[in-house]
Design a protein around this motif. Structure first.
Motif, PDB file in Angstrom:
ATOM      1  N   LEU A 230      -2.845  44.127  85.048  1.00 31.85           N
ATOM      2  CA  LEU A 230      -1.617  43.826  85.744  1.00 31.85           C
ATOM      3  C   LEU A 230      -1.178  44.553  86.085  1.00 31.85           C
ATOM      4  O   LEU A 230      -0.395  44.393  87.377  1.00 31.85           O
ATOM      5  CB  LEU A 230      -1.109  42.923  84.516  1.00 31.85           C
ATOM      6  N   GLU A 231      -1.066  45.899  86.500  1.00 33.31           N
ATOM      7  CA  GLU A 231      -0.583  47.022  86.947  1.00 33.31           C
ATOM      8  C   GLU A 231      -0.633  47.479  88.074  1.00 33.31           C
ATOM      9  O   GLU A 231       0.031  48.249  88.641  1.00 33.31           O
ATOM     10  CB  GLU A 231      -0.305  48.801  85.259  1.00 33.31           C
ATOM     11  N   TRP A 232      -2.009  46.851  88.714  1.00 27.66           N
ATOM     12  CA  TRP A 232      -2.882  46.927  89.700  1.00 27.66           C
ATOM     13  C   TRP A 232      -1.882  45.763  90.679  1.00 27.66           C
ATOM     14  O   TRP A 232      -2.253  46.268  92.500  1.00 27.66           O
ATOM     15  CB  TRP A 232      -4.139  46.873  89.651  1.00 27.66           C
ATOM     16  N   LEU A 233      -1.888  44.666  90.166  1.00 23.87           N
ATOM     17  CA  LEU A 233      -1.203  43.278  90.696  1.00 23.87           C
ATOM     18  C   LEU A 233       0.266  43.763  91.882  1.00 23.87           C
ATOM     19  O   LEU A 233       1.388  44.164  91.196  1.00 23.87           O
ATOM     20  CB  LEU A 233      -1.275  42.225  90.386  1.00 23.87           C
ATOM     21  N   GLU A 234       0.762  43.036  93.026  1.00 23.82           N
ATOM     22  CA  GLU A 234       1.848  43.692  93.235  1.00 23.82           C
ATOM     23  C   GLU A 234       2.796  43.067  92.398  1.00 23.82           C
ATOM     24  O   GLU A 234       3.855  43.542  92.529  1.00 23.82           O
ATOM     25  CB  GLU A 234       2.369  42.506  95.128  1.00 23.82           C
ATOM     26  N   ASP A 235       2.224  41.090  92.093  1.00 22.75           N
ATOM     27  CA  ASP A 235       3.461  40.463  90.974  1.00 22.75           C
ATOM     28  C   ASP A 235       2.918  40.063  89.471  1.00 22.75           C
ATOM     29  O   ASP A 235       1.850  38.866  89.455  1.00 22.75           O
ATOM     30  CB  ASP A 235       3.712  39.257  91.951  1.00 22.75           C
ATOM     31  N   PRO A 236       2.654  41.511  88.866  1.00 22.65           N
ATOM     32  CA  PRO A 236       2.273  40.955  87.554  1.00 22.65           C
ATOM     33  C   PRO A 236       2.577  39.906  86.798  1.00 22.65           C
ATOM     34  O   PRO A 236       1.631  39.103  86.520  1.00 22.65           O
ATOM     35  CB  PRO A 236       2.897  42.627  86.871  1.00 22.65           C
ATOM     36  N   PHE A 237       4.010  40.092  86.702  1.00 20.06           N
ATOM     37  CA  PHE A 237       4.126  38.392  85.880  1.00 20.06           C
ATOM     38  C   PHE A 237       4.293  36.975  86.143  1.00 20.06           C
ATOM     39  O   PHE A 237       4.408  36.090  85.480  1.00 20.06           O
ATOM     40  CB  PHE A 237       5.474  38.534  85.732  1.00 20.06           C
ATOM     41  N   ALA A 238       3.855  37.283  87.874  1.00 20.25           N
ATOM     42  CA  ALA A 238       3.003  35.573  88.044  1.00 20.25           C
ATOM     43  C   ALA A 238       1.408  35.315  87.657  1.00 20.25           C
ATOM     44  O   ALA A 238       1.682  34.575  87.295  1.00 20.25           O
ATOM     45  CB  ALA A 238       3.134  35.845  89.505  1.00 20.25           C
ATOM     46  N   ALA A 239       1.122  36.448  87.154  1.00 23.09           N
ATOM     47  CA  ALA A 239      -0.045  36.372  86.238  1.00 23.09           C
ATOM     48  C   ALA A 239       0.031  35.901  85.229  1.00 23.09           C
ATOM     49  O   ALA A 239      -1.186  35.391  84.604  1.00 23.09           O
ATOM     50  CB  ALA A 239      -1.429  38.209  87.024  1.00 23.09           C
ATOM     51  N   LEU A 240       0.878  35.891  84.352  1.00 19.19           N
ATOM     52  CA  LEU A 240       0.956  35.272  83.155  1.00 19.19           C
ATOM     53  C   LEU A 240       0.519  34.110  82.895  1.00 19.19           C
ATOM     54  O   LEU A 240      -0.339  33.826  82.366  1.00 19.19           O
ATOM     55  CB  LEU A 240       2.482  36.328  82.411  1.00 19.19           C
ATOM     56  N   PRO A 241       0.967  33.503  83.624  1.00 19.14           N
ATOM     57  CA  PRO A 241       0.464  32.338  82.767  1.00 19.14           C
ATOM     58  C   PRO A 241      -0.765  31.169  84.029  1.00 19.14           C
ATOM     59  O   PRO A 241      -1.187  30.843  83.060  1.00 19.14           O
ATOM     60  CB  PRO A 241       2.072  31.340  84.410  1.00 19.14           C
ATOM     61  N   LEU A 242      -1.181  32.049  84.578  1.00 17.00           N
ATOM     62  CA  LEU A 242      -2.052  32.041  84.918  1.00 17.00           C
ATOM     63  C   LEU A 242      -3.137  32.485  83.421  1.00 17.00           C
ATOM     64  O   LEU A 242      -4.369  31.927  83.475  1.00 17.00           O
ATOM     65  CB  LEU A 242      -3.419  32.404  86.180  1.00 17.00           C
ATOM     66  N   LEU A 243      -3.017  33.205  83.031  1.00 19.19           N
ATOM     67  CA  LEU A 243      -4.129  34.519  81.836  1.00 19.19           C
ATOM     68  C   LEU A 243      -3.830  33.207  80.580  1.00 19.19           C
ATOM     69  O   LEU A 243      -4.867  32.993  80.280  1.00 19.19           O
ATOM     70  CB  LEU A 243      -3.324  35.051  81.432  1.00 19.19           C
ATOM     71  N   ALA A 244      -2.256  32.583  80.750  1.00 14.04           N
ATOM     72  CA  ALA A 244      -2.038  31.582  79.442  1.00 14.04           C
ATOM     73  C   ALA A 244      -3.027  30.191  79.764  1.00 14.04           C
ATOM     74  O   ALA A 244      -3.620  29.534  79.014  1.00 14.04           O
ATOM     75  CB  ALA A 244      -0.811  31.016  79.551  1.00 14.04           C
ATOM     76  N   GLU A 245      -2.858  30.211  80.719  1.00  8.95           N
ATOM     77  CA  GLU A 245      -3.688  28.571  80.935  1.00  8.95           C
ATOM     78  C   GLU A 245      -5.019  28.603  80.241  1.00  8.95           C
ATOM     79  O   GLU A 245      -5.924  27.523  80.666  1.00  8.95           O
ATOM     80  CB  GLU A 245      -3.571  28.222  82.416  1.00  8.95           C
TER      81      GLU A 245
END
Length: 266
Positions: free
Chosen positions: A132-147
């Motif tokens: 996550l810390e390497w992504l430009e938009d870490p919080f946008a990744a959380l729903p993708l993981l959750a799915e």
């Protein structure tokens, strides 16, 4: 090693998320083959064991799985591992490790944002460690993981901790306590772009229907203890202290990394 079938490339080819092809061998030498790397693995082993998550029969997706160190341990226990990463070199190193032990592995070179194209099903466990810390938009990744997590399944999320980062900066004399990495280190080294506040991550996971069952600080003792003291008392005592205090407030908030085991609500 099994590769998933090829799929059309993502339409957005401009994402600046960090690719570690240039650092894969360096990571193997300077992180994973060091006391820091072993302590990370020890923490993960303890967290999974305490939560009763064993590899036997698990369908597990390791997103941004890199060299697959912890996935390999779960594969030895009988987990079926699928692993994706944006780095071709990282995937090669993972495949070599699994092949050396004749363990099955499904791999795909792709970004976190595109993994659903290749792995559309849901899994018992989804792991996302130090991504996550390497992504430009870490919080946008959380729903993708959750799915990708089944109802009642687990998300194992490890990320670079804002509090540990800032405290380390202060201890090094940078009293302004920067909330992001030095731009030069971002470009040239292995300094994460975006240290993350664990309270905000937990809130975001709760909003996605998860309950954080385990919150651990990783390297909350090791990284803040002078090397001379670590040498004097020995790495085993440092590790035991880190594993103990990493589960306790307020010390867990000072870990260089935070590990969450979050369960998806049924």
């Amino acid at each position: 090693m099994t590769k998933t079938p090829a799929q059309p490339p993502a339409s957005d080819s401009t994402r600046p998320d960090r690719n570690f092809d240039d650092l894969a061998k360096r990571f193997a030498r300077t992180i994973y083959a060091t006391p820091r790397g072993e302590l990370r693995l020890m923490a993960l082993r303890q967290d999974f064991a305490d939560m009763g998550i064993t590899g036997a029969g698990l369908q597990l997706l390791d997103i941004g799985g890199g060299q697959g160190q912890f996935s390999l341990e779960l594969a030895r226990q009988g987990a079926q591992i699928s692993l994706c990463d944006i780095s071709e070199e990282m995937l090669r190193l993972a495949a070599d490790q699994f092949a050396a032990e004749q363990l099955p592995l499904t791999v795909q070179q792709c970004s976190l944002q595109d993994c659903a194209q290749y792995f559309p099903q849901q899994y018992d466990v989804v792991m996302n460690h130090a991504v996550l810390e390497w992504l430009e938009d870490p919080f946008a990744a959380l729903p993708l993981l959750a799915e990708r997590v089944k109802s009642g399944g687990w998300l194992s999320l490890m990320f670079y901790n804002l509090h540990g980062h800032q405290w380390r900066q202060i201890m090094n004399g940078r009293t302004h306590a920067p909330a992001s990495a030095n731009p030069r280190l971002r470009d040239e080294g292995n300094a994460p772009q975006h240290p993350l506040d664990p309270d905000k991550i937990e809130s975001a996971l709760q909003a996605l229907g998860f309950s954080v069952q385990r919150w651990r600080g990783v390297r909350c003792v090791h990284d803040h203890m002078h090397q001379k003291i670590r040498d004097r008392i020995g790495q085993e005592k440092v590790n035991l202290a880190d594993l103990e205090f990493g589960l306790q407030e307020p010390y867990r908030r000072m870990g260089r990394y935070v590990h969450f085991l979050a369960q998806k609500n049924a």
